[in-house]
Design an enzyme around this catalytic site. Structure first.
Site, PDB file in Angstrom:
ATOM      1  N   GLU A 172      24.656 -69.305  58.414  1.00  0.00           N
ATOM      2  CA  GLU A 172      23.444 -69.123  57.602  1.00  0.00           C
ATOM      3  C   GLU A 172      23.937 -68.807  56.202  1.00  0.00           C
ATOM      4  OE1 GLU A 172      20.744 -69.989  58.901  1.00  0.00           O
ATOM      5  OE2 GLU A 172      21.394 -69.989  60.984  1.00  0.00           O
ATOM      6  N   CYS A 193      19.441 -63.357  50.502  1.00  0.00           N
ATOM      7  CA  CYS A 193      19.498 -64.817  50.520  1.00  0.00           C
ATOM      8  C   CYS A 193      18.104 -65.398  50.346  1.00  0.00           C
ATOM      9  CB  CYS A 193      20.110 -65.287  51.829  1.00  0.00           C
ATOM     10  SG  CYS A 193      19.327 -64.516  53.236  1.00  0.00           S
TER      11      CYS A 193
HETATM   12  P1  NAD Z   1      30.711 -64.681  50.877  1.00  0.00           P
HETATM   13  O1  NAD Z   1      30.588 -66.104  51.273  1.00  0.00           O
HETATM   14  O2  NAD Z   1      31.470 -64.358  49.649  1.00  0.00           O
HETATM   15  O3  NAD Z   1      31.388 -63.839  52.058  1.00  0.00           O
HETATM   16  C1  NAD Z   1      30.927 -63.900  53.398  1.00  0.00           C
HETATM   17  C2  NAD Z   1      32.086 -63.580  54.332  1.00  0.00           C
HETATM   18  O4  NAD Z   1      33.059 -64.615  54.223  1.00  0.00           O
HETATM   19  C3  NAD Z   1      32.813 -62.285  53.977  1.00  0.00           C
HETATM   20  O5  NAD Z   1      33.232 -61.652  55.154  1.00  0.00           O
HETATM   21  C4  NAD Z   1      33.991 -62.767  53.173  1.00  0.00           C
HETATM   22  O6  NAD Z   1      35.092 -61.891  53.223  1.00  0.00           O
HETATM   23  C5  NAD Z   1      34.314 -64.064  53.855  1.00  0.00           C
HETATM   24  N1  NAD Z   1      35.001 -65.013  52.979  1.00  0.00           N
HETATM   25  C6  NAD Z   1      34.986 -65.067  51.632  1.00  0.00           C
HETATM   26  N2  NAD Z   1      35.764 -66.074  51.193  1.00  0.00           N
HETATM   27  C7  NAD Z   1      36.263 -66.684  52.270  1.00  0.00           C
HETATM   28  C8  NAD Z   1      37.114 -67.806  52.485  1.00  0.00           C
HETATM   29  N3  NAD Z   1      37.602 -68.498  51.461  1.00  0.00           N
HETATM   30  N4  NAD Z   1      37.398 -68.151  53.752  1.00  0.00           N
HETATM   31  C9  NAD Z   1      36.887 -67.460  54.778  1.00  0.00           C
HETATM   32  N5  NAD Z   1      36.083 -66.396  54.650  1.00  0.00           N
HETATM   33  C10 NAD Z   1      35.767 -66.004  53.415  1.00  0.00           C
HETATM   34  O7  NAD Z   1      29.220 -64.105  50.786  1.00  0.00           O
HETATM   35  P2  NAD Z   1      28.712 -62.677  50.298  1.00  0.00           P
HETATM   36  O8  NAD Z   1      28.892 -62.582  48.814  1.00  0.00           O
HETATM   37  O9  NAD Z   1      29.256 -61.586  51.136  1.00  0.00           O
HETATM   38  O10 NAD Z   1      27.167 -62.792  50.647  1.00  0.00           O
HETATM   39  C11 NAD Z   1      26.255 -63.449  49.808  1.00  0.00           C
HETATM   40  C12 NAD Z   1      25.986 -64.851  50.263  1.00  0.00           C
HETATM   41  O11 NAD Z   1      25.533 -64.834  51.603  1.00  0.00           O
HETATM   42  C13 NAD Z   1      24.873 -65.519  49.469  1.00  0.00           C
HETATM   43  O12 NAD Z   1      25.197 -66.858  49.238  1.00  0.00           O
HETATM   44  C14 NAD Z   1      23.663 -65.382  50.383  1.00  0.00           C
HETATM   45  O13 NAD Z   1      22.662 -66.331  50.143  1.00  0.00           O
HETATM   46  C15 NAD Z   1      24.302 -65.545  51.716  1.00  0.00           C
HETATM   47  N6  NAD Z   1      23.484 -64.957  52.785  1.00  0.00           N
HETATM   48  C16 NAD Z   1      22.764 -65.806  53.586  1.00  0.00           C
HETATM   49  C17 NAD Z   1      21.947 -65.285  54.582  1.00  0.00           C
HETATM   50  C18 NAD Z   1      21.141 -66.201  55.465  1.00  0.00           C
HETATM   51  O14 NAD Z   1      20.645 -65.744  56.486  1.00  0.00           O
HETATM   52  N7  NAD Z   1      20.993 -67.478  55.129  1.00  0.00           N
HETATM   53  C19 NAD Z   1      21.873 -63.910  54.757  1.00  0.00           C
HETATM   54  C20 NAD Z   1      22.634 -63.080  53.944  1.00  0.00           C
HETATM   55  C21 NAD Z   1      23.441 -63.613  52.955  1.00  0.00           C
END
Ligand code: NAD
Length: 563
Positions: free
Chosen positions: A291, A325
């Site tokens: 998501e 999000c």
């Molecule tokens: P992010 O993508 O930066 O991080 C999410 C997770 O992925 C973290 O645990 C992070 O450490 C890990 N991660 C980061 N870079 C990575 C890589 N290169 N390879 C593997 N893992 C990696 O997201 P965030 O800043 O923590 O959260 C915000 C984002 O999440 C926004 O885009 C938001 O829209 C989305 N979000 C979506 C929902 C939904 O239900 N659709 C809900 C909450 C947040």
């Protein structure tokens, strides 16, 4: 199948923390105590609390010189150990009756609803800079709901069984996946962090969980809570640190069987590619659930009520600093309504109290990081340079914390950067359209952004609502009529979107749980046939009448043309 179904769930009531209430005093006490601590957050691998070779700090975003925790970061060996621990726990955990597994999470829900509530809320308020209300609806209520409703849905899934015919009994055995699930969770919702590892675990899977570095403090409290609830060692293994490193090591293990991800679309695309590149070494085709981001819209028809629209935009765009999000980040307002909406929105944006979220009078805290602060202030600066009007949002300040005020940009270009890109902060871009262009505006809403997460229409004209609902059918997985596009409740609005917003497996629903199961179909024949002949072949030589007994009848009933 569960021998006894879990209790029928109801949504956890939201505490109000009104002045003078005992709940307000208790949470204030927890916040004060936590603010004085500097937590050492170790990883939890199998039965061991594990130190990393390095640590990283978690700071309070609203006071960035305040270090709340030192978090131990995983190296490749820790990830391999976590995968091994998940493997060791798998057989015993999967063999438990569903009721036994559900009992762990029902107890976790009750602990969170009661004695652990303040601890989880306090860690979320300080570590993620959430207001009291935002922490309460996320870290307490939504996670309690996830745990209780998921137990209920696990039972309902198990009830779904195939037809049987006389002589044979058909069953579906809801097996967990054969291997471990990697859960990677985002910073912005403690409830999502809690749900990503536990939804697969509830159904018998074992998990390696890597929370966001920025949510590591409340993640640590959740891990302690799960242990207190009786979760056996090795079922959920918590590793901290760099997502790239953790996923690179974990997804290359032959037992990698599923990814439960919530975060940005860019990272999810990389993870999907990584899963594809590793296919040849994996034991099974992995389940990939993600998501991801959104560029969520509010479109108002000329028949909309201006006052309701203003409140929906204010709450939808600015609660939790727009770091949901689902946050409203682009709005389309008809010219005839704009004077009333403009004044109301500017007043509302300027009147929201911003500051230290430990103070219950605060509506907005700070944005999560310096990088986020720079991204947001840069985007606003560029938008203004490009011709947008800054209706509200002067005074961003990062001296003490990363404070970005509620910002409203009025843009002459409906396809400009801030109407298209997910900014993930308290920035709302508005495009004012001519009333006569209502239909063309719906097309604009549908085609402007690559995402398809949430959206809302405001109108009192029924035909306009139906028209928007049809035109925007693929534009949002969660669509709201005369309501803000945020605030989905477990059991009421299953959450998720399509397009670039993810796989739309609907967190907080049975559909998500189904992804963590690999059903086995079992057919049992009570009296197997003993003669290979079918009736049309005629009687066997010297054995007239053979082939017409009950056993043959069951043999005919099996539908022999199927594989
Ligand atoms: P992010 O993508 O930066 O991080 C999410 C997770 O992925 C973290 O645990 C992070 O450490 C890990 N991660 C980061 N870079 C990575 C890589 N290169 N390879 C593997 N893992 C990696 O997201 P965030 O800043 O923590 O959260 C915000 C984002 O999440 C926004 O885009 C938001 O829209 C989305 N979000 C979506 C929902 C939904 O239900 N659709 C809900 C909450 C947040």
């Amino acid at each position: 199948m569960a021998t006894a179904p879990a209790p029928q769930p109801v949504n956890e009531p939201v505490r109000g923390y009104a002045p003078g209430s005992p709940e307000r005093a208790a949470l204030a006490e927890h916040l004060a105590a936590l603010a004085k601590e500097r937590v050492e957050a170790r990883m939890r691998i199998g039965a061991r609390d594990v130190a990393g070779d390095t640590t990283f700090p978690v700071v309070a975003p609203h006071r960035h010189d305040h270090v709340l925790a030192d978090v131990h970061a995983a190296g490749p060996a820790h990830v391999e150990q976590a995968v091994a621990a998940a493997g060791n726990a798998a057989r015993g955990w999967a063999a438990l009756d569903q009721a036994e597994r559900s009992a762990v999470f029902l107890r976790a829900a009750d602990l969170l609803a009661g004695p652990w509530r303040d601890a989880v809320n306090a860690a979320t308020i300080l570590g993620q800079s959430k207001s009291w209300h935002q922490a309460e609806i996320d870290a307490a209520c939504e996670l309690i709901d996830f745990w209780r409703f998921n137990c209920h849905w696990a039972d309902r899934i198990a009830e779904e069984q195939p037809d049987s015919v006389p002589g044979a009994w058909n069953r579906t055995d809801y097996r967990p996946l054969e291997g471990f699930v990697l859960a990677l969770s985002p910073f912005n919702f403690t409830s999502i962090a809690g749900n990503l590892p536990t939804a697969p675990a509830l159904l018998g899977n074992t998990v390696v969980w890597k929370p966001s570095e920025k949510q590591a403090l409340s993640a640590q409290v959740l891990m302690d809570l799960l242990r207190a609830a009786g979760l056996p060692d090795g079922v959920v293994n918590l590793v901290h640190g760099d997502g790239g490193l953790v996923s690179e090591v974990a997804m290359a293990q032959p037992g990698f069987a599923g990814l439960h991800f919530t975060g940005s679309s860019t990272v999810f695309r990389d993870l999907w590619r990584r899963a594809g590149a590793n296919l040849d070494r994996l034991r099974t085709f992995p389940r990939i659930v993600g998501e991801t981001g959104g560029k969520d819209f509010v479109v108002a028809h000329p028949s909309a009520a201006a006052d309701a629209l203003v409140v929906a935009l204010g709450r939808g765009a600015f609660e939790y600093q727009g770091q949901k999000c689902s946050a409203a980040s682009r709005a389309y307002v008809p010219r005839s309504l704009w004077p009333a909406v403009r004044d109301g929105l500017a007043d509302l944006a300027r009147s929201l109290p911003m500051g230290d979220p430990a103070d219950p009078a605060t509506f907005l805290g700070a944005v999560i990081s310096e990088a986020s602060y720079r991204r947001l202030t840069g985007a606003v600066r560029d938008a203004v340079a490009g011709g947008a009007e800054l209706l509200a949002g002067e005074g961003a300040d990062d001296a003490v914390g990363w404070f970005v005020p509620p910002t409203v940009l009025v843009t002459p270009d409906p396809r400009s950067d801030t109407m298209v890109r997910e900014l993930f902060g308290p920035v709302l871009s508005v495009f004012v359209y001519d009333d006569a262009d209502w239909e063309a505006t719906l097309d604009l809403v549908d085609t402007t952004s690559p995402y398809g997460l949430t959206g809302a229409v405001f109108a009192t004209d029924r035909a306009a609502i139906a028209q928007a609902s049809a035109a925007l059918r693929q534009a949002a997985g969660n669509f709201y009529v005369n309501d803000k596009p945020t605030g989905a409740v477990v059991g009421q609005q299953p959450f998720g979107g399509g397009r670039a917003s993810g796989t739309n497996d609907k967190a907080g629903s049975p559909w998500n749980l189904l992804r963590w199961l690999s059903p086995r179909t079992v057919k049992e024949t009570f009296v197997p046939p003993t003669d290979w002949r079918y009736p049309h072949l005629g009687p066997a030589a010297g054995a007239a009448g053979a082939g017409h007994d009950a056993a043959d009848a069951s043999g005919l009933a099996e539908g022999g043309s199927r594989p």
